[in-house]
Design a protein around this motif. Structure first.
Motif, PDB file in Angstrom:
ATOM      1  N   ASN C  96     -38.342 -19.583   9.956  1.00 50.22           N
ATOM      2  CA  ASN C  96     -37.191 -20.421   9.604  1.00 50.22           C
ATOM      3  C   ASN C  96     -36.477 -19.893   8.371  1.00 50.22           C
ATOM      4  N   ALA C  97     -37.259 -19.518   7.360  1.00 51.39           N
ATOM      5  CA  ALA C  97     -36.655 -19.068   6.108  1.00 51.39           C
ATOM      6  C   ALA C  97     -35.835 -17.805   6.325  1.00 51.39           C
ATOM      7  N   ILE C  98     -36.386 -16.860   7.054  1.00 52.23           N
ATOM      8  CA  ILE C  98     -35.667 -15.594   7.272  1.00 52.23           C
ATOM      9  C   ILE C  98     -34.419 -15.832   8.128  1.00 52.23           C
ATOM     10  N   SER C  99     -34.541 -16.718   9.127  1.00 53.07           N
ATOM     11  CA  SER C  99     -33.373 -17.022   9.956  1.00 53.07           C
ATOM     12  C   SER C  99     -32.236 -17.562   9.095  1.00 53.07           C
ATOM     13  N   ARG C 100     -32.574 -18.501   8.229  1.00 53.63           N
ATOM     14  CA  ARG C 100     -31.548 -19.084   7.350  1.00 53.63           C
ATOM     15  C   ARG C 100     -30.907 -18.010   6.480  1.00 53.63           C
ATOM     16  N   HIS C 101     -31.763 -17.169   5.937  1.00 55.26           N
ATOM     17  CA  HIS C 101     -31.277 -16.129   5.049  1.00 55.26           C
ATOM     18  C   HIS C 101     -30.279 -15.227   5.786  1.00 55.26           C
ATOM     19  N   CYS C 102     -30.617 -14.857   7.017  1.00 58.17           N
ATOM     20  CA  CYS C 102     -29.736 -13.986   7.800  1.00 58.17           C
ATOM     21  C   CYS C 102     -28.388 -14.666   8.048  1.00 58.17           C
ATOM     22  N   LEU C 103     -28.438 -15.937   8.426  1.00 53.70           N
ATOM     23  CA  LEU C 103     -27.183 -16.649   8.701  1.00 53.70           C
ATOM     24  C   LEU C 103     -26.347 -16.728   7.433  1.00 53.70           C
ATOM     25  N   GLU C 104     -26.999 -17.011   6.326  1.00 53.54           N
ATOM     26  CA  GLU C 104     -26.298 -17.140   5.060  1.00 53.54           C
ATOM     27  C   GLU C 104     -25.578 -15.841   4.693  1.00 53.54           C
ATOM     28  N   ILE C 130     -33.124 -24.603  11.470  1.00 50.59           N
ATOM     29  CA  ILE C 130     -32.224 -23.520  11.082  1.00 50.59           C
ATOM     30  C   ILE C 130     -30.760 -23.938  11.135  1.00 50.59           C
ATOM     31  N   LEU C 131     -30.320 -24.431  12.303  1.00 49.41           N
ATOM     32  CA  LEU C 131     -28.899 -24.664  12.505  1.00 49.41           C
ATOM     33  C   LEU C 131     -28.304 -25.814  11.695  1.00 49.41           C
ATOM     34  N   PRO C 132     -29.044 -26.900  11.467  1.00 51.86           N
ATOM     35  CA  PRO C 132     -28.431 -28.023  10.757  1.00 51.86           C
ATOM     36  C   PRO C 132     -27.793 -27.620   9.424  1.00 51.86           C
ATOM     37  N   GLY C 133     -28.271 -26.579   8.797  1.00 47.05           N
ATOM     38  CA  GLY C 133     -27.683 -26.163   7.528  1.00 47.05           C
ATOM     39  C   GLY C 133     -26.420 -25.327   7.704  1.00 47.05           C
ATOM     40  N   PHE C 134     -26.123 -24.955   8.935  1.00 45.92           N
ATOM     41  CA  PHE C 134     -24.979 -24.068   9.171  1.00 45.92           C
ATOM     42  C   PHE C 134     -24.093 -24.584  10.294  1.00 45.92           C
ATOM     43  N   PRO C 135     -23.416 -25.716  10.066  1.00 44.94           N
ATOM     44  CA  PRO C 135     -22.617 -26.299  11.143  1.00 44.94           C
ATOM     45  C   PRO C 135     -21.493 -25.355  11.593  1.00 44.94           C
ATOM     46  N   GLU C 136     -21.085 -24.442  10.724  1.00 49.79           N
ATOM     47  CA  GLU C 136     -19.941 -23.598  11.075  1.00 49.79           C
ATOM     48  C   GLU C 136     -20.337 -22.434  11.982  1.00 49.79           C
ATOM     49  N   LYS C 137     -21.641 -22.160  12.104  1.00 46.87           N
ATOM     50  CA  LYS C 137     -22.045 -20.999  12.895  1.00 46.87           C
ATOM     51  C   LYS C 137     -21.983 -21.317  14.379  1.00 46.87           C
ATOM     52  N   GLN C 138     -21.478 -20.332  15.146  1.00 50.19           N
ATOM     53  CA  GLN C 138     -21.272 -20.568  16.576  1.00 50.19           C
ATOM     54  C   GLN C 138     -22.276 -19.819  17.420  1.00 50.19           C
ATOM     55  N   ASN C 139     -22.775 -20.540  18.419  1.00 51.13           N
ATOM     56  CA  ASN C 139     -23.652 -19.893  19.381  1.00 51.13           C
ATOM     57  C   ASN C 139     -22.873 -18.766  20.063  1.00 51.13           C
ATOM     58  N   LEU C 140     -23.523 -17.669  20.364  1.00 47.63           N
ATOM     59  CA  LEU C 140     -22.979 -16.491  21.052  1.00 47.63           C
ATOM     60  C   LEU C 140     -22.114 -15.620  20.150  1.00 47.63           C
ATOM     61  N   VAL C 141     -21.612 -16.192  19.040  1.00 44.09           N
ATOM     62  CA  VAL C 141     -20.807 -15.369  18.130  1.00 44.09           C
ATOM     63  C   VAL C 141     -21.656 -14.971  16.922  1.00 44.09           C
ATOM     64  N   ASP C 142     -22.329 -15.970  16.350  1.00 43.30           N
ATOM     65  CA  ASP C 142     -23.109 -15.703  15.149  1.00 43.30           C
ATOM     66  C   ASP C 142     -24.599 -15.563  15.450  1.00 43.30           C
ATOM     67  N   TYR C 143     -25.005 -16.215  16.517  1.00 43.84           N
ATOM     68  CA  TYR C 143     -26.416 -16.102  16.891  1.00 43.84           C
ATOM     69  C   TYR C 143     -26.523 -16.324  18.392  1.00 43.84           C
ATOM     70  N   VAL C 144     -27.636 -15.871  18.957  1.00 44.87           N
ATOM     71  CA  VAL C 144     -27.868 -16.101  20.373  1.00 44.87           C
ATOM     72  C   VAL C 144     -29.368 -16.104  20.595  1.00 44.87           C
ATOM     73  N   SER C 145     -29.827 -16.918  21.529  1.00 40.77           N
ATOM     74  CA  SER C 145     -31.244 -16.896  21.867  1.00 40.77           C
ATOM     75  C   SER C 145     -31.383 -16.356  23.283  1.00 40.77           C
ATOM     76  N   ILE C 146     -32.104 -15.248  23.407  1.00 39.73           N
ATOM     77  CA  ILE C 146     -32.293 -14.707  24.759  1.00 39.73           C
ATOM     78  C   ILE C 146     -33.660 -15.104  25.313  1.00 39.73           C
TER      79      ILE C 146
END
Lengths: 212, 226, 305, 416
Positions: C96-104, C130-146
């Motif tokens: 979780n921590a690393i994911s947040r850091h990457c998004l930030e 992870i996501l609740p702290g980054f409402p502006e991040k968009q699925n498929l643009v900023d992150y994706v889960s395969i």
């Protein structure tokens, strides 16, 4: 039901913990419950798995099963004092098989592979990788080699620990003591997490004192 | 005779299993041993369970100290046999697995055995502390080494270790306590473990041979009536 | 309220320890029940009144942190959640921590898992932590889960040359072709950084052997504490850094908060779990010291007599 | 040099030379199987994919005839990128019957081991490349029958080294049997055993014997029980009380057998009672809870913890320490040794547990077996020194002869 179960679990948890203060009736009660219930648990599980599962379910599939059953019945001959000595046969069987089985297993997995992995270059991180180790690794490699060697000297039975041999054995003890101290210290964390789990249960699930 | 036959059985079975490792048509014999062992163990379990019942009934009859708790043990044991052998409350009925979720048997495990188990296990946290207090004293050279090694590792596992040695520049980061702790685990600990493991397996070899050859025959008990 | 609790319990614990130390100077042994009580306090207090200690990141953790910190914005990072529920308490916090850091830092993240049970944990992490702290991040643009694909070490072995072959779509069946993140990413070789979180097989080791080594992609690993010593031989060439157990997570969280104060209020399970651990370790060390003082006092007295 | 030491020395040097010679012979015969991998990079889209080629079936060596190995070259269309090959399917014809699918493999696969063959049957295999909805089957193999080998030559070094070490053990037992005096050094923990029993007698308190929590199929339990055999003789002589709670029924049976015979040897069969050995429960921590209770209630003067122990080691040892008992522990589980070292008065470390029964017996034959063990240790030490030096010199200065020596050692000691 859920609530009731939590109360039971808390009752048993505190009962066991009370032993730390001193032996008492509450602990004795928990102990008696634990012994009775767990002995019954294992008896039932073994019964269904090994007797019912193997004989009723897979009936006649494997003639070897009946050899096992005969040995098992011989074991029960202990109950008849006159021919109780027959129960030594299955015991002798188990001892022989354990000895034979372990001899080669231990030999291949511990002697062979452990000795094999001592064949390690000092100045490299691995076999065949050229001189590429940092000082950190080099000292580490040498420590491993020296430690293993002197440790084996310590275990050597045929020679009195005197003179140069005794000094080497002393170094061996030194390594063993570092090993024991280090693994003790390293294990503390995992032991603490077990307690954290129980305290979490008591204050959280049981008393509801943890707000999250 | 009473002694010769068991000795022969041990020798025969032991030798057979040693060679089975090298002879492919016999490679499954080791598994068969496990099968036999499981079956013998269940039969022996009747002796164990019988003993358990006998001891506690004896306590009860003679009104020995704490006989009341013997009743609890007997009831617990009997209750588990009852719900387990009859599969009481098992959603799949008598044909289902005895440990199926929802069966009384499994509920007993979850709500009684499980908390007891994990609490007993958790007592270790306390004993680890009391053992460290008493054992890690610089009584002699060996004990001092034990103490230092344990202390360095303990320090390395807390922020304290880093705080104490944070002034050491990154180029010498090896000397920071947490890194030293890891290094000790990887070098000293590895060496010690290796020496112990090699020793153990040679010990097993000699022990097994003593048993197979009948040099060691203590496990058979005495010569007479038995 | 919490602060008062923290202060009171710390005073209790350390005051008590000082008192015992004073007693030890007079050669007084400590009853083991007192030791038990201190251990209980040390574990219970931080659970009741959340208590965190600042962790200074060790070099091995800091290297991973610096890697994420210094990658240029818009880099693509792959995070693989290779663990099951049993390992989760130790490994999930760092993931979780690393994911947040990457998004930030504005990196694009590809999430995946080599464990069937990891996929559920991954989506739990995403939606709850992870996501609740980054409402502006968009699925498929900023992150994706395969997600998860069967095949164990075969999966990294394949995606080192072609991700799409193993993962034709993401978890929501959106074809990879149409996902912006994959515009310039064909194989793992195109990634800027990979972190594998796990401790079993397949896991970090497989990523090192099948992707890091042959592909030259920088790899970081987050592993359970017992596995950590086995990862050190791969430093620093095959692995950039290692996060080991709850302690590794706590160090990362600490560093994250230090560098990005924005995260001061995030949930920090690693630091929280380290609270009782640290206090308990300190208490044990204190008792070792006290034990030795008692011992040496006793010996001196013997000599005098 | 004393004659015995000469013996050890000779055995070691001769055996080391033998191993190296045999190994070099064997190595020269070993041939590596080349792995074929002909993946080609083509950037075109092909709707129809090529079938796998060069399918070869071979008998799996050194087995009982239940395995056949398959190897093939993957479809040339199985490429990174746009490939439409999703996997491979293995077909098998059993004794000329219809072809049955026996396994599905992922793309890129190029080998498979059929572990379900039967002796005397003939099989024909083929492999199909799978795409979405279509299969492209390779040429079938020649018909093949699995073969049974009677001796597993892949384990020849294991056999050889085991033979040398085992042989040394037997050799020294034999030497001792003939009346030769063999020296074995003192083992600290074992010197204390008699004192510990004596102490319990003096104090009039019982002795607690805990044989670990594993069953008779663990060799550590057997070691613990053989030590029990020695101790219980002293106990019977002194007429001290012994109590042995166990967590396995078989161990209970064996324990009773052993203690009973000790009392018979001591001429006091009437003093023996089955109650000395009691089964508690198979459950690890249930057993621990009960034994802890016994410790604080019965207050034994001496506690033996000899066998296989797990996490419970410290719980038991700390409780024993608390009640002030003398504790002698021994286990071959390395993870638990630190806890015994910390909480017990004497600890038999790993190997010493196994040596203990031989040592305590005082019988020359048994002591001889310890000598044999030392031969194994000596070999390990020699290999360690030779190996570490050779590989260091070999890698550092790239000396061919050193490298081939290392290769030989690696081959001998690789167990896979």
């Amino acid at each position: 039901m859920e609530h009731f179960a939590i109360w039971i679990a808390a009752f048993l948890t505190l009962g066991i913990v009370s032993f730390l203060y001193k032996d008492n009736a509450w602990y004795k009660l928990c102990e008696a419950i634990f012994v009775g219930i767990s002995a019954g648990y294992w008896f039932v599980v073994l019964f269904w798995d090994n007797l019912h599962g193997k004989f009723w379910m897979g009936k006649g599939e494997d003639p070897m099963l009946y050899v096992g059953a005969i040995l098992g019945i011989l074991m029960l001959m202990r109950l008849i004092p006159k021919i109780g000595w027959i129960s030594r046969w299955p015991l002798a069987f188990i001892v022989g098989a354990t000895a034979g089985f372990y001899l080669i297993n231990y030999f291949s997995s511990d002697v062979m592979s452990q000795v094999g992995s001592t064949v390690m270059p000092f100045f490299s991180t691995g076999y065949g990788s050229g001189v590429n180790a940092s000082l950190y690794d080099i000292i580490g490699n040498i420590v491993v080699a020296v430690g293993t060697f002197t440790g084996l000297v310590y275990f050597y039975f045929s020679k009195e620990h005197k003179g140069a041999f005794g000094a080497t054995a002393k170094v061996g003890i030194f390594f063993l003591m570092v090993t024991f101290g280090a693994s003790f210290g390293y294990t503390v964390m995992s032991r603490m997490s077990l307690l954290i789990g129980r305290v979490d249960f008591l204050f959280g699930d049981f008393l509801g004192m943890i707000v999250q | 005779m009473k002694r010769q036959i068991p000795l022969f059985i041990t020798f025969f079975v032991g030798t057979l299993l040693i060679f089975s490792v090298f002879i492919p048509p016999m490679e499954t014999w080791g598994e068969n041993f496990t099968l036999f062992f499981d079956i013998i163990a269940v039969f022996a379990f009747f002796l164990g369970a019988g003993n358990l019942v006998r001891v506690h009934v004896g306590k009860l009859k003679k009104r020995k100290a704490d006989w009341g708790f013997s009743i609890v043990t007997l009831i617990g044991f009997g209750f588990m046999l009852f719900v387990g052998l009859l599969k009481i409350g098992n959603p799949g009925g008598i044909a289902a697995d005895v440990t199926a979720p929802g069966s009384w048997f499994q509920e007993m495990f979850n709500y009684v055995i499980n908390p007891l188990q994990s609490t007993m296990y958790a007592l270790l946290a306390f004993f680890v502390a009391s053992a460290s207090y008493r054992a890690f004293r610089a009584k002699n050279r060996e004990a001092t080494i034990l103490l230092i090694a344990a202390f360095v590792i303990l320090l390395g596992r807390t922020p304290l270790g880093m705080l104490l040695t944070a002034w050491i520049p990154d180029s010498l980061s090896f000397f920071q306590i947490p890194n030293m702790a890891v290094w000790i685990m990887n070098s000293f600990n590895l060496a010690g473990q290796r020496a112990i493991l090699i020793g153990i397996s040679l010990g097993v070899v000699a022990m097994s041979l003593r048993l197979i050859l009948g040099v060691e025959r203590t496990y058979l008990g005495g010569d007479d009536n038995g | 309220m919490d602060n008062i609790g923290v202060i009171i319990s710390l005073i209790l614990i350390f005051g008590g320890l000082v008192a015992l130390f004073y007693g030890s100077l007079k050669g007084r042994e400590v009853d083991r029940r007192i030791i038990f009580l201190f251990i209980f306090l040390a574990v219970a207090a931080p659970i009741l009144f959340p208590m965190t200690f600042e962790e200074k990141a060790t070099q091995v953790v800091k290297s991973v942190f610096d890697k994420v910190e210094n990658l240029p914005e818009g880099s693509t990072v792959l995070l693989s959640f290779d663990f099951d529920p049993a390992m989760a308490p130790e490994v999930q916090p760092m993931a979780n921590a690393i994911s947040r850091h990457c998004l930030e830092k504005g990196h694009k993240i590809i999430f995946m898992s080599l464990w069937a049970t990891g996929q559920a944990l991954l989506s739990q992490s995403l939606s709850e932590s992870i996501l609740p702290g980054f409402p502006e991040k968009q699925n498929l643009v900023d992150y994706v889960s395969i997600g998860y694909k069967a095949g164990n070490e075969g999966v990294p072995n394949v995606i080192i040359t072609d991700i799409q072959k193993m993962f034709p779509t993401d978890v929501n069946s959106v074809p990879l072709d149409s996902i912006p993140i994959f515009d310039n990413i064909e194989s793992c070789k195109d990634l800027d950084f990979i972190v594998s979180f796990g401790g079993g097989k397949p896991g970090p080791k497989e990523w090192i052997l099948f992707v890091g080594d042959p592909g030259g992609v920088p790899i970081g690993v987050g592993v359970a504490a017992v596995v950590a010593p086995q990862m050190y031989p791969y430093l620093p060439d095959q692995v950039i850094g290692i996060l080991g157990g709850v302690k590794g997570a706590a160090e990362y969280e600490s560093e994250l908060i230090r560098v990005h104060p924005k995260f001061a209020d995030m949930d920090t399970p690693g630091l929280l779990m380290m609270g009782p651990q640290t206090l308990a370790h300190v208490v044990i060390m204190a008792f070792i010291v006290i034990g030795n003082v008692v011992f040496f006092r006793g010996r001196r007295r013997e000599k005098k007599e | 040099m004393t004659p015995t030491r000469l013996h050890i020395f000779r055995v070691i040097s001769i055996s080391t030379i033998c191993v190296l010679l045999l190994a070099s012979l064997a190595l020269s015969q070993d041939e590596a199987t080349p792995t074929t991998n002909l993946s080609t990079e083509i950037d075109t889209v092909i709707i129809e994919v090529a079938a796998p080629t060069s399918l070869i079936a071979t008998d799996h060596k050194y087995d009982n005839g239940e395995r056949i190995n398959l190897q093939w070259v993957p479809s040339i269309d199985d490429l990174p990128g746009i490939s439409t090959v999703v996997g491979y399917r293995i077909y098998r014809q059993d004794d000329g019957g219809a072809a049955e699918a026996i396994a599905d493999l992922p793309a890129k696969a190029n080998h498979y081991r059929d572990e379900n063959t039967e002796l005397g049957h003939t099989y024909i295999y083929s492999v199909a490349a799978l795409t979405d909805g279509a299969e492209f089957v390779s040429n079938p193999t020649e018909s093949i029958s699995p073969e049974r080998e009677w001796i597993d030559f892949s384990k020849r070094y294991l056999f050889l080294i085991a033979l040398i070490v085992g042989g040394a053990v037997i050799y020294f037992i034999e030497i001792a049997r003939r009346g030769k005096k063999l020296f074995v050094r003192k083992i600290a923990g074992l010197e204390a055993v008699d004192d510990a029993v004596g102490r319990a007698t003096e104090m009039g308190r019982p002795i607690l014997f805990i044989p670990g929590i594993q069953d008779m199929d663990d060799v550590q339990t057997l070691a613990g029980l053989t030590i029990l055999g020695r101790i219980s003789k002293t106990i019977a002589d002194y007429d001290t009380e012994i109590f042995m709670p166990v967590s396995r029924s078989l161990v209970m049976t064996a324990g009773r057998e052993i203690i009973k015979s000790s009392y018979q040897t001591a001429g006091r069969p009437d003093k023996y009672s089955d109650d000395m050995v009691t089964y508690i429960t198979d459950e690890q921590f249930g057993y621990v809870a009960a034994v802890d209770g016994i410790m604080v209630r019965e207050k034994p003067a001496t506690i033996f913890l000899l066998g296989a122990f797990f996490a419970e080691s410290l719980i038991l040892a700390e409780t024993g320490n608390y009640i002030g008992a003398i504790q002698i522990a021994g286990t071959a589980r390395p993870a638990q040794l630190p806890f015994f070292i910390a909480a017990c008065d004497f600890t038999l470390i790993g190997e010493e547990l196994f040596a203990a029964s031989a040592y305590l017996s005082g019988e020359p034959k048994q002591l001889g077996s310890l000598k044999g063990q030392d031969v194994g240790k000596a070999i390990a030490m020699v290999i360690l020194v030779i190996g570490a030096l050779a590989t260091t010199i070999g890698t550092a200065w790239n000396i061919a002869s050193m490298n081939s020596l290392v290769d030989i050692l690696k081959t001998i000691f690789s167990t896979s």
